[in-house]
Design a protein around this motif. Sequence first.
Motif, mmCIF file in Angstrom:
data_model
loop_
_atom_site.group_PDB
_atom_site.id
_atom_site.type_symbol
_atom_site.label_atom_id
_atom_site.label_comp_id
_atom_site.label_asym_id
_atom_site.label_seq_id
_atom_site.Cartn_x
_atom_site.Cartn_y
_atom_site.Cartn_z
ATOM 1 N N THR A 124 60.061 88.766 53.752
ATOM 2 C CA THR A 124 59.844 87.650 54.660
ATOM 3 C C THR A 124 60.666 87.890 55.917
ATOM 4 O O THR A 124 61.792 88.369 55.837
ATOM 5 N N ILE A 125 60.094 87.577 57.069
ATOM 6 C CA ILE A 125 60.790 87.751 58.337
ATOM 7 C C ILE A 125 61.379 86.418 58.764
ATOM 8 O O ILE A 125 60.651 85.423 58.871
ATOM 9 N N TYR A 126 62.681 86.425 58.977
ATOM 10 C CA TYR A 126 63.387 85.232 59.441
ATOM 11 C C TYR A 126 63.806 85.440 60.886
ATOM 12 O O TYR A 126 64.220 86.538 61.259
ATOM 13 N N PHE A 127 63.724 84.390 61.688
ATOM 14 C CA PHE A 127 64.231 84.444 63.054
ATOM 15 C C PHE A 127 64.817 83.086 63.387
ATOM 16 O O PHE A 127 64.488 82.077 62.769
ATOM 17 N N ASP B 166 55.329 86.822 55.725
ATOM 18 C CA ASP B 166 55.588 85.441 56.131
ATOM 19 C C ASP B 166 56.629 85.475 57.233
ATOM 20 O O ASP B 166 57.523 86.327 57.235
ATOM 21 N N ILE B 167 56.525 84.533 58.163
ATOM 22 C CA ILE B 167 57.490 84.416 59.260
ATOM 23 C C ILE B 167 58.099 83.024 59.178
ATOM 24 O O ILE B 167 57.370 82.031 59.105
ATOM 25 N N ILE B 168 59.423 82.979 59.169
ATOM 26 C CA ILE B 168 60.113 81.695 58.998
ATOM 27 C C ILE B 168 61.143 81.488 60.098
ATOM 28 O O ILE B 168 62.004 82.354 60.318
ATOM 29 N N GLU B 169 61.039 80.339 60.763
ATOM 30 C CA GLU B 169 62.092 79.962 61.699
ATOM 31 C C GLU B 169 63.250 79.428 60.870
ATOM 32 O O GLU B 169 63.158 78.355 60.276
ATOM 33 N N ASN B 170 64.323 80.183 60.847
ATOM 34 C CA ASN B 170 65.466 79.887 59.986
ATOM 35 C C ASN B 170 66.410 78.886 60.644
ATOM 36 O O ASN B 170 67.593 79.130 60.790
ATOM 37 N N SER B 171 65.850 77.746 61.043
ATOM 38 C CA SER B 171 66.648 76.717 61.704
ATOM 39 C C SER B 171 67.337 75.845 60.672
ATOM 40 O O SER B 171 66.673 75.260 59.816
ATOM 41 N N ILE C 46 68.655 73.044 61.290
ATOM 42 C CA ILE C 46 68.572 71.634 61.683
ATOM 43 C C ILE C 46 67.144 71.108 61.795
ATOM 44 O O ILE C 46 66.924 69.908 61.787
ATOM 45 N N ASP C 47 66.172 72.005 61.904
ATOM 46 C CA ASP C 47 64.794 71.562 62.153
ATOM 47 C C ASP C 47 63.955 71.700 60.882
ATOM 48 O O ASP C 47 63.681 72.806 60.426
ATOM 49 N N TYR C 48 63.565 70.562 60.336
ATOM 50 C CA TYR C 48 62.772 70.545 59.101
ATOM 51 C C TYR C 48 61.275 70.452 59.383
ATOM 52 O O TYR C 48 60.490 70.420 58.454
ATOM 53 N N TYR C 49 60.892 70.398 60.651
ATOM 54 C CA TYR C 49 59.461 70.387 60.981
ATOM 55 C C TYR C 49 59.040 71.773 61.475
ATOM 56 O O TYR C 49 58.218 72.429 60.841
ATOM 57 N N TRP C 50 59.614 72.220 62.573
ATOM 58 C CA TRP C 50 59.246 73.536 63.109
ATOM 59 C C TRP C 50 59.892 74.663 62.320
ATOM 60 O O TRP C 50 59.351 75.771 62.266
ATOM 61 N N GLY C 51 61.053 74.404 61.725
ATOM 62 C CA GLY C 51 61.765 75.424 60.978
ATOM 63 C C GLY C 51 61.815 75.113 59.492
ATOM 64 O O GLY C 51 61.138 74.210 59.004
ATOM 65 N N CYS C 52 62.670 75.873 58.781
ATOM 66 C CA CYS C 52 62.757 75.705 57.327
ATOM 67 C C CYS C 52 63.861 74.740 56.921
ATOM 68 O O CYS C 52 63.957 74.385 55.745
ATOM 69 N N GLY C 53 64.700 74.337 57.884
ATOM 70 C CA GLY C 53 65.787 73.418 57.550
ATOM 71 C C GLY C 53 66.912 74.116 56.813
ATOM 72 O O GLY C 53 66.779 75.261 56.385
ATOM 73 N N LYS C 54 68.009 73.411 56.669
ATOM 74 C CA LYS C 54 69.218 73.981 56.060
ATOM 75 C C LYS C 54 68.975 74.457 54.629
ATOM 76 O O LYS C 54 69.492 75.491 54.199
ATOM 77 N N ASP C 55 68.168 73.706 53.869
ATOM 78 C CA ASP C 55 67.960 74.045 52.452
ATOM 79 C C ASP C 55 66.636 74.760 52.182
ATOM 80 O O ASP C 55 66.257 74.957 51.029
ATOM 81 N N LYS D 255 54.461 79.245 60.716
ATOM 82 C CA LYS D 255 53.038 79.238 60.348
ATOM 83 C C LYS D 255 52.156 79.493 61.568
ATOM 84 O O LYS D 255 51.151 80.206 61.489
ATOM 85 N N ILE D 256 52.533 78.916 62.705
ATOM 86 C CA ILE D 256 51.765 79.125 63.945
ATOM 87 C C ILE D 256 51.885 80.577 64.399
ATOM 88 O O ILE D 256 50.903 81.162 64.878
ATOM 89 N N LEU D 257 53.039 81.187 64.220
ATOM 90 C CA LEU D 257 53.184 82.609 64.552
ATOM 91 C C LEU D 257 52.278 83.470 63.677
ATOM 92 O O LEU D 257 51.653 84.416 64.158
ATOM 93 N N VAL D 258 52.173 83.141 62.401
ATOM 94 C CA VAL D 258 51.272 83.875 61.496
ATOM 95 C C VAL D 258 49.811 83.681 61.945
ATOM 96 O O VAL D 258 49.044 84.645 62.001
ATOM 97 N N GLU D 259 49.442 82.451 62.276
ATOM 98 C CA GLU D 259 48.075 82.183 62.789
ATOM 99 C C GLU D 259 47.814 82.978 64.066
ATOM 100 O O GLU D 259 46.737 83.555 64.239
ATOM 101 N N THR D 260 48.798 82.984 64.952
ATOM 102 C CA THR D 260 48.672 83.692 66.229
ATOM 103 C C THR D 260 48.512 85.189 65.988
ATOM 104 O O THR D 260 47.682 85.841 66.637
#
Length: 148
Positions: free
Chosen positions: A2-5, A108-113, A115-124, A133-138
């Motif tokens: 999985t790719i985290y950014f 899979d591409i995950i925004e490893n934020s 603080i952000d539980y909508y655009w990112g994966c959140g702390k947990d 998900k939008i990056l994967v669609e793109t």
Amino acid sequence: MTIYFYTTGDKYGCFSNFSAHGFELDGVYWPTSEHYFQAQKFAGTPHAEQIATAKTPKDAAKMGRDRKRPLRSDWEKVKDDIMRKAVLKKFQTHPEIRQILLETGTEDIIENSPIDYYWGCGKDGTGKNMLGKILVETRELLRNYPTE
């Protein structure tokens, strides 16, 4: 794998909306996809123009999150498609980052934020990761419909 950014300094920092990959959309030049996204919360108002010229993406984000500004009434309905539009245009505009995105294959591409539980994966890790998900669609759109 999985790719985290998250930050622009990461290996996949170009996936961040704060990355300095500007583009023209809706007849305006946007320094980052963050500028475009935040401005769309106030499309057609002076607030949008102010955000478009914010010095940094962090400033644009802060301005866009300021609830003293009147958020458009349909925002929750349109925000995902606005993000899709911005992300696609960014990767269509810059061949070097389009290549990086395409080289992620089927990962899979995950925004490893944290603080952000909508655009990112959140702390947990339980967040929606909508940006990932939008990056994967793109990536799929660019693979199936090359722009050049």
